[in-house]
Design a protein around this motif. Structure first.
Motif, PDB file in Angstrom:
ATOM      1  N   SER A  32      -3.122  92.560  39.060  1.00  0.00           N
ATOM      2  CA  SER A  32      -2.533  93.245  40.217  1.00  0.00           C
ATOM      3  C   SER A  32      -1.094  92.786  40.483  1.00  0.00           C
ATOM      4  O   SER A  32      -0.494  93.192  41.465  1.00  0.00           O
ATOM      5  N   GLY A  33      -0.552  91.926  39.602  1.00  0.00           N
ATOM      6  CA  GLY A  33       0.849  91.544  39.717  1.00  0.00           C
ATOM      7  C   GLY A  33       1.118  90.077  39.968  1.00  0.00           C
ATOM      8  O   GLY A  33       2.269  89.658  39.973  1.00  0.00           O
ATOM      9  N   GLN A  34       0.102  89.279  40.198  1.00  0.00           N
ATOM     10  CA  GLN A  34       0.325  87.862  40.505  1.00  0.00           C
ATOM     11  C   GLN A  34       0.565  87.083  39.212  1.00  0.00           C
ATOM     12  O   GLN A  34      -0.241  86.278  38.770  1.00  0.00           O
ATOM     13  N   LEU A  35       1.737  87.352  38.619  1.00  0.00           N
ATOM     14  CA  LEU A  35       2.171  86.761  37.359  1.00  0.00           C
ATOM     15  C   LEU A  35       3.677  86.537  37.456  1.00  0.00           C
ATOM     16  O   LEU A  35       4.420  87.463  37.766  1.00  0.00           O
ATOM     17  N   GLN A  36       4.115  85.300  37.253  1.00  0.00           N
ATOM     18  CA  GLN A  36       5.542  84.973  37.306  1.00  0.00           C
ATOM     19  C   GLN A  36       5.988  84.502  35.935  1.00  0.00           C
ATOM     20  O   GLN A  36       5.454  83.531  35.404  1.00  0.00           O
TER      21      GLN A  36
ATOM     22  N   VAL B 129      25.002  74.501  37.139  1.00  0.00           N
ATOM     23  CA  VAL B 129      24.123  75.248  38.014  1.00  0.00           C
ATOM     24  C   VAL B 129      23.319  74.288  38.868  1.00  0.00           C
ATOM     25  O   VAL B 129      22.793  73.301  38.376  1.00  0.00           O
ATOM     26  N   SER B 130      23.255  74.537  40.146  1.00  0.00           N
ATOM     27  CA  SER B 130      22.345  73.784  41.014  1.00  0.00           C
ATOM     28  C   SER B 130      22.119  74.592  42.268  1.00  0.00           C
ATOM     29  O   SER B 130      22.899  75.459  42.611  1.00  0.00           O
ATOM     30  N   GLY B 131      21.031  74.322  42.950  1.00  0.00           N
ATOM     31  CA  GLY B 131      20.744  75.025  44.191  1.00  0.00           C
ATOM     32  C   GLY B 131      19.300  75.422  44.324  1.00  0.00           C
ATOM     33  O   GLY B 131      18.452  74.948  43.608  1.00  0.00           O
ATOM     34  N   ILE B 132      19.043  76.311  45.276  1.00  0.00           N
ATOM     35  CA  ILE B 132      17.693  76.774  45.575  1.00  0.00           C
ATOM     36  C   ILE B 132      17.684  78.291  45.499  1.00  0.00           C
ATOM     37  O   ILE B 132      18.567  78.954  46.033  1.00  0.00           O
ATOM     38  N   THR B 133      16.691  78.831  44.836  1.00  0.00           N
ATOM     39  CA  THR B 133      16.514  80.273  44.740  1.00  0.00           C
ATOM     40  C   THR B 133      15.132  80.619  45.262  1.00  0.00           C
ATOM     41  O   THR B 133      14.182  79.902  44.979  1.00  0.00           O
ATOM     42  N   SER B 134      15.018  81.686  46.013  1.00  0.00           N
ATOM     43  CA  SER B 134      13.742  82.083  46.562  1.00  0.00           C
ATOM     44  C   SER B 134      13.285  83.395  45.953  1.00  0.00           C
ATOM     45  O   SER B 134      14.071  84.327  45.812  1.00  0.00           O
ATOM     46  N   VAL B 135      12.030  83.459  45.583  1.00  0.00           N
ATOM     47  CA  VAL B 135      11.406  84.689  45.096  1.00  0.00           C
ATOM     48  C   VAL B 135      10.427  85.110  46.168  1.00  0.00           C
ATOM     49  O   VAL B 135       9.450  84.404  46.410  1.00  0.00           O
ATOM     50  N   THR B 136      10.728  86.192  46.841  1.00  0.00           N
ATOM     51  CA  THR B 136       9.831  86.649  47.922  1.00  0.00           C
ATOM     52  C   THR B 136       9.301  88.020  47.670  1.00  0.00           C
ATOM     53  O   THR B 136       9.748  88.710  46.805  1.00  0.00           O
TER      54      THR B 136
ATOM     55  N   VAL C 108       9.801  80.190  27.345  1.00  0.00           N
ATOM     56  CA  VAL C 108       9.321  81.188  28.294  1.00  0.00           C
ATOM     57  C   VAL C 108       7.950  80.733  28.773  1.00  0.00           C
ATOM     58  O   VAL C 108       7.067  80.421  27.950  1.00  0.00           O
ATOM     59  N   TYR C 109       7.769  80.685  30.086  1.00  0.00           N
ATOM     60  CA  TYR C 109       6.538  80.216  30.698  1.00  0.00           C
ATOM     61  C   TYR C 109       5.965  81.318  31.579  1.00  0.00           C
ATOM     62  O   TYR C 109       6.701  82.023  32.262  1.00  0.00           O
ATOM     63  N   TYR C 110       4.644  81.463  31.546  1.00  0.00           N
ATOM     64  CA  TYR C 110       3.960  82.503  32.299  1.00  0.00           C
ATOM     65  C   TYR C 110       2.963  81.828  33.242  1.00  0.00           C
ATOM     66  O   TYR C 110       2.044  81.151  32.795  1.00  0.00           O
ATOM     67  N   PHE C 111       3.155  82.025  34.540  1.00  0.00           N
ATOM     68  CA  PHE C 111       2.282  81.455  35.558  1.00  0.00           C
ATOM     69  C   PHE C 111       1.504  82.596  36.203  1.00  0.00           C
ATOM     70  O   PHE C 111       2.075  83.627  36.559  1.00  0.00           O
ATOM     71  N   SER C 112       0.202  82.409  36.373  1.00  0.00           N
ATOM     72  CA  SER C 112      -0.609  83.437  37.022  1.00  0.00           C
ATOM     73  C   SER C 112      -1.588  82.780  37.980  1.00  0.00           C
ATOM     74  O   SER C 112      -1.751  81.569  37.987  1.00  0.00           O
ATOM     75  N   CYS C 113      -2.236  83.627  38.771  1.00  0.00           N
ATOM     76  CA  CYS C 113      -3.310  83.161  39.650  1.00  0.00           C
ATOM     77  C   CYS C 113      -4.624  83.337  38.893  1.00  0.00           C
ATOM     78  O   CYS C 113      -4.877  84.403  38.319  1.00  0.00           O
TER      79      CYS C 113
ATOM     80  N   TRP D 217       2.951  83.436  47.273  1.00  0.00           N
ATOM     81  CA  TRP D 217       2.260  83.623  46.003  1.00  0.00           C
ATOM     82  C   TRP D 217       1.010  84.414  46.364  1.00  0.00           C
ATOM     83  O   TRP D 217       0.113  83.874  47.018  1.00  0.00           O
ATOM     84  N   MET D 218       0.977  85.702  46.017  1.00  0.00           N
ATOM     85  CA  MET D 218      -0.111  86.552  46.482  1.00  0.00           C
ATOM     86  C   MET D 218      -0.423  87.669  45.497  1.00  0.00           C
ATOM     87  O   MET D 218       0.424  88.058  44.692  1.00  0.00           O
ATOM     88  N   ALA D 219      -1.644  88.173  45.590  1.00  0.00           N
ATOM     89  CA  ALA D 219      -2.075  89.288  44.754  1.00  0.00           C
ATOM     90  C   ALA D 219      -1.445  90.576  45.275  1.00  0.00           C
ATOM     91  O   ALA D 219      -1.128  90.691  46.459  1.00  0.00           O
ATOM     92  N   GLY D 220      -1.256  91.545  44.371  1.00  0.00           N
ATOM     93  CA  GLY D 220      -0.733  92.838  44.761  1.00  0.00           C
ATOM     94  C   GLY D 220       0.777  92.890  44.868  1.00  0.00           C
ATOM     95  O   GLY D 220       1.350  93.905  45.216  1.00  0.00           O
ATOM     96  N   LYS D 221       1.440  91.794  44.568  1.00  0.00           N
ATOM     97  CA  LYS D 221       2.897  91.733  44.611  1.00  0.00           C
ATOM     98  C   LYS D 221       3.392  91.620  43.176  1.00  0.00           C
ATOM     99  O   LYS D 221       2.830  90.882  42.382  1.00  0.00           O
ATOM    100  N   ILE D 222       4.440  92.336  42.828  1.00  0.00           N
ATOM    101  CA  ILE D 222       5.014  92.275  41.485  1.00  0.00           C
ATOM    102  C   ILE D 222       6.176  91.288  41.522  1.00  0.00           C
ATOM    103  O   ILE D 222       7.089  91.421  42.336  1.00  0.00           O
ATOM    104  N   TYR D 223       6.145  90.288  40.652  1.00  0.00           N
ATOM    105  CA  TYR D 223       7.186  89.256  40.599  1.00  0.00           C
ATOM    106  C   TYR D 223       8.119  89.532  39.420  1.00  0.00           C
ATOM    107  O   TYR D 223       7.685  89.623  38.284  1.00  0.00           O
TER     108      TYR D 223
END
Length: 161
Positions: A138-142, A154-161, A125-130, A57-63
Motif C-alpha cells: 500500500s506504499g509503506q516502502l522508502q 552536505v549537512s542538515g536535516i531533511t523531512s519526508v512527510t 540502494v536500501y529499501y525499508f518497509s513496514c 511512517w504509515m500505510a497508504g502513503k507513497i514515499y
C-alpha cells in the motif's frame, strides 16, 4: 529524550551487506545480537551527512525515493502497528522473517511515539518497509540511495512527510 543504542547489521545472504548501523530506542529490536558499532557522525566540517525524518511512517502513503550522502541517518516515526524491515529489493515480500533485516519488530496497534533510526555508512540502494501484512504494497516502502559526497559539502536535516 530518546535513549539510543547503535548497532551494525551483520552481512548475511539475505541482507544487503555492510552499510547500515542502527540506533533503536529501548527495548532493543531483534538485531540486539549484532555487534555495537562506532558512534554516528558529529557533523563537523570534515563530515557530510543529513538526517532524514520519515514522519509519519504509515500505510497508504507513497514515499518518494531519496538520495543522501554516506554517514546520514534515517529516522522513522510512527504511532500504531508498524515496524521497520530492510528489504533486498523494492519488491514487497508476502512474508517477513525474523533476523538481522527485522530492524524494528511491529509495535502494538495502540502504541504511540515510536521511532527507529538507522545510520547509512556505505554507498548503495536500501529499501525499508513496514513488516505488517499489506502495508508495503500500500506504499509503506522508502527507497534510499546512499552516495559518497565530497567531504564537508552536505549537512542538515531533511523531512519526508
Amino acid at each position: 529524550m530518546m535513549h539510543s543504542v547503535i548497532f551494525a547489521l551483520v552481512a548475511t545472504a539475505i541482507a544487503l551487506g555492510p552499510g547500515i548501523s542502527t540506533a533503536a530506542p529501548a527495548p532493543a529490536p531483534s538485531v540486539a545480537s549484532a555487534p555495537v558499532s562506532a558512534a554516528a557522525p558529529t557533523g563537523n566540517a570534515t563530515e557530510s551527512f543529513v538526517t532524514l525524518n520519515v514522519n509519519p511512517w504509515m500505510a497508504g502513503k507513497i514515499y518518494a525515493p531519496v538520495s543522501v550522502p554516506t554517514g546520514s541517518s534515517i529516522e522513522f516515526v510512527w504511532s500504531g502497528a508498524h515496524g521497520v524491515y530492510l528489504l533486498s529489493s523494492s519488491q514487497c515480500p508476502t512474508n517477513y522473517t525474523a533476523g538481522p533485516n527485522m530492524l524494528f519488530s511491529t509495535s502494538s496497534a495502540t502504541s504511540v511515539n515510536n521511532n527507529y533510526t538507522a545510520t547509512l555508512t556505505q554507498p548503495g540502494v536500501y529499501y525499508f518497509s513496514c513488516p505488517v501484512t499489506g502495508h508495503c504494497p500500500s506504499g509503506q516502502l522508502q527507497t534510499v540511495t546512499v552516495f559518497d559526497p565530497a567531504p564537508g559539502t552536505v549537512s542538515g536535516i531533511t523531512s519526508v512527510t
